[in-house]
Design a protein around this motif. Structure first.
Motif, PDB file in Angstrom:
ATOM      1  N   GLU A  50       0.840  -1.208   0.000  1.00  0.00           N
ATOM      2  CA  GLU A  50       0.000   0.000   0.000  1.00  0.00           C
ATOM      3  C   GLU A  50       0.871   1.251   0.000  1.00  0.00           C
ATOM      4  OE1 GLU A  50      -4.055  -1.438   2.329  1.00  0.00           O
ATOM      5  OE2 GLU A  50      -2.605  -0.208   3.390  1.00  0.00           O
ATOM      6  N   GLN A  51       1.921   1.191   0.832  1.00  0.00           N
ATOM      7  CA  GLN A  51       2.803   2.354   0.984  1.00  0.00           C
ATOM      8  C   GLN A  51       3.499   2.695  -0.353  1.00  0.00           C
ATOM      9  OE1 GLN A  51       5.817   1.542   3.952  1.00  0.00           O
ATOM     10  NE2 GLN A  51       5.486   3.516   4.881  1.00  0.00           N
ATOM     11  N   ILE A  52       4.025   1.677  -1.036  1.00  0.00           N
ATOM     12  CA  ILE A  52       4.797   1.961  -2.244  1.00  0.00           C
ATOM     13  C   ILE A  52       3.876   2.373  -3.404  1.00  0.00           C
ATOM     14  CG2 ILE A  52       4.958  -0.410  -3.220  1.00  0.00           C
ATOM     15  CD1 ILE A  52       7.777   2.172  -3.078  1.00  0.00           C
ATOM     16  N   VAL A  53       2.727   1.731  -3.513  1.00  0.00           N
ATOM     17  CA  VAL A  53       1.840   2.079  -4.630  1.00  0.00           C
ATOM     18  C   VAL A  53       1.257   3.478  -4.401  1.00  0.00           C
ATOM     19  CG1 VAL A  53      -0.193   1.404  -5.959  1.00  0.00           C
ATOM     20  CG2 VAL A  53       1.369  -0.355  -5.111  1.00  0.00           C
ATOM     21  N   THR A  54       0.904   3.783  -3.162  1.00  0.00           N
ATOM     22  CA  THR A  54       0.415   5.129  -2.853  1.00  0.00           C
ATOM     23  C   THR A  54       1.503   6.162  -3.165  1.00  0.00           C
ATOM     24  OG1 THR A  54      -0.957   4.214  -1.107  1.00  0.00           O
ATOM     25  CG2 THR A  54      -0.584   6.592  -1.024  1.00  0.00           C
ATOM     26  N   PHE A  55       2.738   5.845  -2.771  1.00  0.00           N
ATOM     27  CA  PHE A  55       3.863   6.744  -3.056  1.00  0.00           C
ATOM     28  C   PHE A  55       3.953   7.023  -4.558  1.00  0.00           C
ATOM     29  CE2 PHE A  55       8.167   7.766  -4.175  1.00  0.00           C
ATOM     30  CZ  PHE A  55       8.646   8.550  -3.138  1.00  0.00           C
ATOM     31  N   PHE A  94       0.475  -8.299  -4.208  1.00  0.00           N
ATOM     32  CA  PHE A  94       0.921  -6.955  -4.620  1.00  0.00           C
ATOM     33  C   PHE A  94      -0.031  -6.378  -5.670  1.00  0.00           C
ATOM     34  CE2 PHE A  94       3.343  -4.157  -7.445  1.00  0.00           C
ATOM     35  CZ  PHE A  94       3.775  -3.208  -6.535  1.00  0.00           C
ATOM     36  N   LEU A  95      -0.385  -7.203  -6.670  1.00  0.00           N
ATOM     37  CA  LEU A  95      -1.261  -6.717  -7.747  1.00  0.00           C
ATOM     38  C   LEU A  95      -2.648  -6.363  -7.211  1.00  0.00           C
ATOM     39  CD1 LEU A  95      -1.835  -6.174 -10.736  1.00  0.00           C
ATOM     40  CD2 LEU A  95      -2.374  -8.610 -11.008  1.00  0.00           C
ATOM     41  N   LYS A  96      -3.174  -7.219  -6.337  1.00  0.00           N
ATOM     42  CA  LYS A  96      -4.507  -6.973  -5.768  1.00  0.00           C
ATOM     43  C   LYS A  96      -4.518  -5.615  -5.040  1.00  0.00           C
ATOM     44  CE  LYS A  96      -7.692  -9.224  -2.466  1.00  0.00           C
ATOM     45  NZ  LYS A  96      -7.659  -8.301  -1.328  1.00  0.00           N
ATOM     46  N   ILE A  97      -3.490  -5.387  -4.225  1.00  0.00           N
ATOM     47  CA  ILE A  97      -3.432  -4.139  -3.453  1.00  0.00           C
ATOM     48  C   ILE A  97      -3.220  -2.947  -4.390  1.00  0.00           C
ATOM     49  CG2 ILE A  97      -2.078  -2.887  -1.712  1.00  0.00           C
ATOM     50  CD1 ILE A  97      -1.651  -5.752  -0.437  1.00  0.00           C
ATOM     51  N   ALA A  98      -2.359  -3.135  -5.398  1.00  0.00           N
ATOM     52  CA  ALA A  98      -2.102  -2.034  -6.344  1.00  0.00           C
ATOM     53  C   ALA A  98      -3.392  -1.637  -7.055  1.00  0.00           C
ATOM     54  CB  ALA A  98      -1.028  -2.445  -7.341  1.00  0.00           C
TER      55      ALA A  98
END
Ligand code: ATP
Length: 334
Positions: free
Chosen positions: A150-155, A184-188
């Motif tokens: 979540e942190q990296i995709v939001t970033f 990772f894909l689901k969260i992205a």
């Protein structure tokens, strides 16, 4: 009071390209103090430790680091210094821009791609490293968490919004690595829904590599996990003239480390022919991070002009000049 920057010159070509970047910062009128500390092979030889406490203490104090490449000896018993720094200081985002420079000997023109790489987990989390006693089986554990994803995709999406970028490509391998890359894909996908003004697409990592080589202009921002980001960002570097043109920023909530993405380049160390642009561009990333945009723009312009005119560039850029000459040429155009 002037900002104190922790400087790690690093191994191989590190000292020469870090010195070049600091000369340029000084010539651009940046009012920094520098605290020099050691890590990597230099530190191992001096103190018996790859990452001495005095170095982590200085980073804790000063928060901002300019760092040359660090070499970790191959084999058991040594953890990567770069990976350790990223974990100790929770530097969760690795931001690796590649931008075309007119005059650089490169495969493509007009490239402007930023790879945002998750920097603390995946297969690089150092968890579960195991080689069986008979040397027949090796294992490593890949960890992907909701929090870090979540942190990296939001970033990546926030950066895209701030920098007026149009598109984010999520790179994954969820068709095969169903648990880790799948999560990772689901969260992205969940995060992407919060950014309707930015185009989102998804690409499997092997296809992404082929597409980057064949049609790189379709990419804008790439967000991906640790191992894929490491490989893809080196591939991207070659689109704009090689590793000598590739800077990287490791960003966390409280700390930031700015570096050249390449290693110590032992094949050219000590020859005064390394291209310092990767380190100069890392210094530019540092200035932008500190919101010192005026010297950042001036240094970028001087570097652009030096490469465009091309009379004093290093061999990797098609020239015949030394690191020192190239640096003086940039300074003369500031
Ligand atoms: P690491 O695994 O530590 O990242 P590496 O094995 O990928 O290192 P590098 O040290 O990054 O190797 O070098 C790869 C190649 O790129 C070498 O041929 C090196 O000379 C070249 N190279 C790297 N950085 C530069 C630079 N700043 N200027 C010119 N050539 C460079």
């Amino acid at each position: 009071m002037s900002t104190i920057i922790t400087v790690i010159k690093g191994d191989g070509i590190g000292p020469s390209i870090v010195d070049a970047a600091i000369q340029i910062l000084n010539s651009a009128g940046c009012d920094f103090c520098y605290e020099y500390v050691d890590a990597g092979m230099v530190a191992l030889e001096k103190s018996g430790q790859l990452l001495p406490h005095s170095t982590t203490d200085a980073i804790t104090r000063n928060k901002i680091v300019l760092k040359g490449p660090l070499t970790t000896p191959i084999g058991e018993g040594f953890s990567s210094v770069n990976v350790s720094l990223r974990q100790i200081f929770a530097l969760y985002a690795n931001v690796r821009p590649v931008v075309s420079f007119v005059g650089a000997k490169a495969r493509y023109e007009n490239i402007n791609i930023i790879t945002v790489r998750e920097n603390t987990e995946g297969l690089y989390s150092s968890v579960g490293q195991f080689v069986s006693k008979d040397g027949e089986i090796a294992e490593a554990t890949s960890i992907i968490t909701r929090r870090a994803s979540e942190q990296i995709v939001t970033f990546a999406f926030e950066m895209a919004l701030r920098d007026n970028r149009k598109k984010v490509t999520i790179v994954h391998k969820a068709n095969i690595l169903k648990s880790t890359s799948g999560l990772f894909l689901k969260i992205a996908r969940e995060i992407a829904k919060n950014y309707p003004t930015i185009e989102t697409n998804e690409m499997i990592v092997d296809n992404a590599c082929m597409q980057l080589v064949m049609n790189p202009h379709q990419f804008d921002v790439i967000v991906t996990t640790n191992l894929f980001g490491d490989i893809i960002s080196d591939l991207c570097a070659d689109l704009v003239g090689g590793l000598g043109m590739a800077p990287g920023a490791n960003i966390g909530k409280d700390y930031a480390i700015f570096e050249a993405v390449h290693g110590g380049a032992p094949d050219i160390a000590g020859k005064n022919i390394a291209n310092p642009s990767s380190m100069i561009l890392a210094a530019v990333q540092m200035l932008n991070h500190l919101q010192l945009t005026e010297p950042a723009e001036r240094i970028t312009h001087a570097l652009r002009e030096t490469i465009r005119i091309g009379d004093r560039t290093t061999p990797d850029l098609g020239g015949t000049s030394s690191t020192t000459d190239f640096t003086h040429a940039v300074i003369s155009r500031l």
